[in-house]
Scaffold this active site. Structure first.
Site, PDB file in Angstrom:
ATOM      1  NE  ARG A  14      -2.997   0.522   3.323  1.00 17.57           N
ATOM      2  CZ  ARG A  14      -2.389   0.927   4.463  1.00 17.57           C
ATOM      3  NH1 ARG A  14      -1.741   2.083   4.500  1.00 17.57           N
ATOM      4  NH2 ARG A  14      -2.421   0.169   5.536  1.00 17.57           N
TER       5      ARG A  14
ATOM      6  CE1 TYR B 187     -15.403  10.062 -18.566  1.00 20.31           C
ATOM      7  CE2 TYR B 187     -15.162  10.196 -16.193  1.00 20.31           C
ATOM      8  CZ  TYR B 187     -15.348   9.446 -17.329  1.00 20.31           C
ATOM      9  OH  TYR B 187     -15.484   8.095 -17.231  1.00 20.31           O
TER      10      TYR B 187
ATOM     11  CG  ASP C 216      -9.175  14.975 -16.873  1.00 18.60           C
ATOM     12  OD1 ASP C 216      -8.365  14.377 -17.603  1.00 18.60           O
ATOM     13  OD2 ASP C 216     -10.292  14.503 -16.570  1.00 18.60           O
TER      14      ASP C 216
ATOM     15  CE  LYS D  74     -11.352   6.782 -20.308  1.00 21.35           C
ATOM     16  NZ  LYS D  74     -11.745   8.073 -19.792  1.00 21.35           N
TER      17      LYS D  74
HETATM   18  C1  LIG Z   1     -12.250   8.355 -18.486  1.00 24.82           C
HETATM   19  C2  LIG Z   1     -11.986   9.704 -17.992  1.00 24.82           C
HETATM   20  C3  LIG Z   1     -11.863   9.962 -16.629  1.00 24.82           C
HETATM   21  C4  LIG Z   1     -12.073   8.888 -15.591  1.00 24.82           C
HETATM   22  O1  LIG Z   1     -11.104   7.890 -15.648  1.00 24.82           O
HETATM   23  P1  LIG Z   1     -11.412   6.378 -15.198  1.00 24.82           P
HETATM   24  O2  LIG Z   1     -10.098   5.712 -15.426  1.00 24.82           O
HETATM   25  O3  LIG Z   1     -12.524   5.870 -16.040  1.00 24.82           O
HETATM   26  O4  LIG Z   1     -11.787   6.440 -13.757  1.00 24.82           O
HETATM   27  C5  LIG Z   1     -11.577  11.255 -16.238  1.00 24.82           C
HETATM   28  N1  LIG Z   1     -11.434  12.245 -17.125  1.00 24.82           N
HETATM   29  C6  LIG Z   1     -11.551  12.035 -18.439  1.00 24.82           C
HETATM   30  C7  LIG Z   1     -11.373  13.188 -19.382  1.00 24.82           C
HETATM   31  C8  LIG Z   1     -11.835  10.776 -18.917  1.00 24.82           C
HETATM   32  O5  LIG Z   1     -11.975  10.588 -20.223  1.00 24.82           O
END
Ligand SMILES: *Cc1c(COP(=O)(O)O)cnc(C)c1O
Length: 408
Positions: free
Chosen positions: A64, A116, A191, A216
């Protein structure tokens, strides 16, 4: 105690090679391996034996707090993001959750109005349960952000650029400067999932924390979930590490290994996906459809995006003017898989208002001018002619006569 075992400061601030090269080369000093394994081993272990009764001696004690496979990917990500320090956690939403724990009751968050869906959901939770005020503003206009800045209360300014799914651009540099001027103790957070570190480096623009859904582009194959957080200063890094260690949100060894493997090909994947996306955006625009993509010269934010990023990426959206028409297009595509998410090697098509953004209430979607007929395309690495042919087919089945099939 193995304090801060996952410490992952990047020694070199600026990558020595082009990013495509840096992506492929893993710093072999990050993990000491007895057998000189060419691939970083998966340390699938919860605990590490200590030499002494007082627990001292080893770099790691408990996964952890730190795990060598996780350290390897964190050191690598710090290098790629030009971060002082990077962390990998279980999902992209976990990354945001960790960051939001830096906000206390009574403090405020300023965020975009085209976020998002999951981000919107978590911010709503924080405002309802934690007493944190969240302002949603149009971040494409820096003065809208400025209006909400409060030198005492503002703790985070959260940006996405391009936004998703309307693909609008926020002037990250200008906003970061303004926030730091007016609110010295506020953190600017981006983000950066849509661009990936390959196309956009926000820490170098003065942003304090950049995070990604590693689900992604970074991993690229939709075979794992992960979140990545990079920060610009040691102080913020220490705060983030504390939360990750305390809450146990660090990424497991196997997923850390998969992420490290996936990210090596980010450069070649993004180049191909982007070049396909540029051709597809041209094709759709030639049909007279309203296309949202910063790679189109007709896009009013083309120059702004170009000043922030080295490319327009591989996600675009378009409007047809009719929800039923859009549904028929999406359902008539064969090669384009109907799925949420993006950043995978295969191409995906979706209707954000019915899928990824359905968690935003209909009236809020309307307020934020999110068109219900919007179709989002997440372009993969297939041959572009096949992708355009499949779209041509889908448009025609749905009732649009295609004017200029680019595919010859
Ligand atoms: C998919 C996504 C998230 C969330 O990520 P997860 O791995 O699905 O929790 C946050 N911001 C954007 C722009 C995303 O496309």
């Amino acid at each position: 105690m193995a304090v801060d075992a996952s410490s992952s400061s990047s020694s070199a601030k600026r990558p020595a090679y082009h990013l495509a090269t840096e992506l492929v080369h893993i710093d072999s000093d990050a993990v000491k391996d007895n057998y000189n394994a060419a691939s970083v081993p998966i340390y699938q272990t919860a605990t590490f034996k200590q030499q002494d009764a007082d627990g001292s001696g080893g770099q790691y004690d408990y996964s952890r707090s730190g795990n060598p496979t996780r350290t390897a990917v964190e050191v690598h990500m710090a290098k790629i993001m030009s971060a002082e320090r990077a962390f990998v956690v279980s999902t992209g939403m976990t990354a945001l959750d960790v960051i939001l724990r830096l906000v206390k009751t009574g403090q405020e968050v300023i965020a975009g109005d085209d976020l998002y869906g999951g981000t919107n959901r978590l911010l709503t939770y924080v405002s309802q349960f934690n007493g944190v005020k969240v302002h949603n503003v149009d971040t494409t206009d820096p003065t809208k952000v400025e209006e909400k800045l409060d030198p005492i209360k503002t703790r985070l300014v959260l940006l996405e650029s391009p936004t998703n799914p309307m693909i609008k651009i926020a002037d990250i540099r200008t906003i970061a400067d303004k926030v730091h001027d007016i609110c010295p103790s506020a953190l600017v957070v981006v983000d950066n999932t849509m661009m990936s570190p390959y196309l956009q480096n926000t820490l170098e623009m003065g942003v304090d924390i950049e995070y990604h859904s590693g689900t992604k582009y970074l991993s690229g194959h939709h075979d794992l979930m992960a979140g990545v957080i990079g920060c610009r200063t040691k102080e913020v890094g220490d705060l983030l590490y504390f939360v990750i260690n305390a809450s146990g949100s660090g990424l497991g060894p196997l997923d850390s290994w998969l992420l490290l493997r996936g990210v090596k090909t980010l450069g070649i994947r993004m180049e191909k996906q982007q070049s396909n996306a540029i051709q597809i955006a041209d094709f759709l625009e030639a049909q007279g459809l309203k296309v949202h993509y910063p790679g189109l010269k007709s896009n009013p934010q083309y120059e702004l995006h170009k000043s922030l990023s080295s490319g327009p990426g591989a996600v675009l959206s378009f409007e047809t003017g009719d929800v039923g028409l859009s549904e028929r297009i999406v359902e008539s595509a064969r090669l384009w898989g109907i799925s949420v998410s993006f950043g995978c090697v295969n191409s995906l098509i979706s209707m954000p208002c019915k899928m990824s953004h359905a968690s935003i209430p209909a009236e809020v979607r309307k307020q934020r001018q999110l068109p219900e007929d919007l179709i989002r395309l997440c372009v993969g690495i297939e041959h572009v002619e096949d992708l355009i042919n499949d779209l041509t087919n889908a448009l025609e089945i749905a009732g649009i006569s295609v004017k200029q099939p680019v595919s010859n």
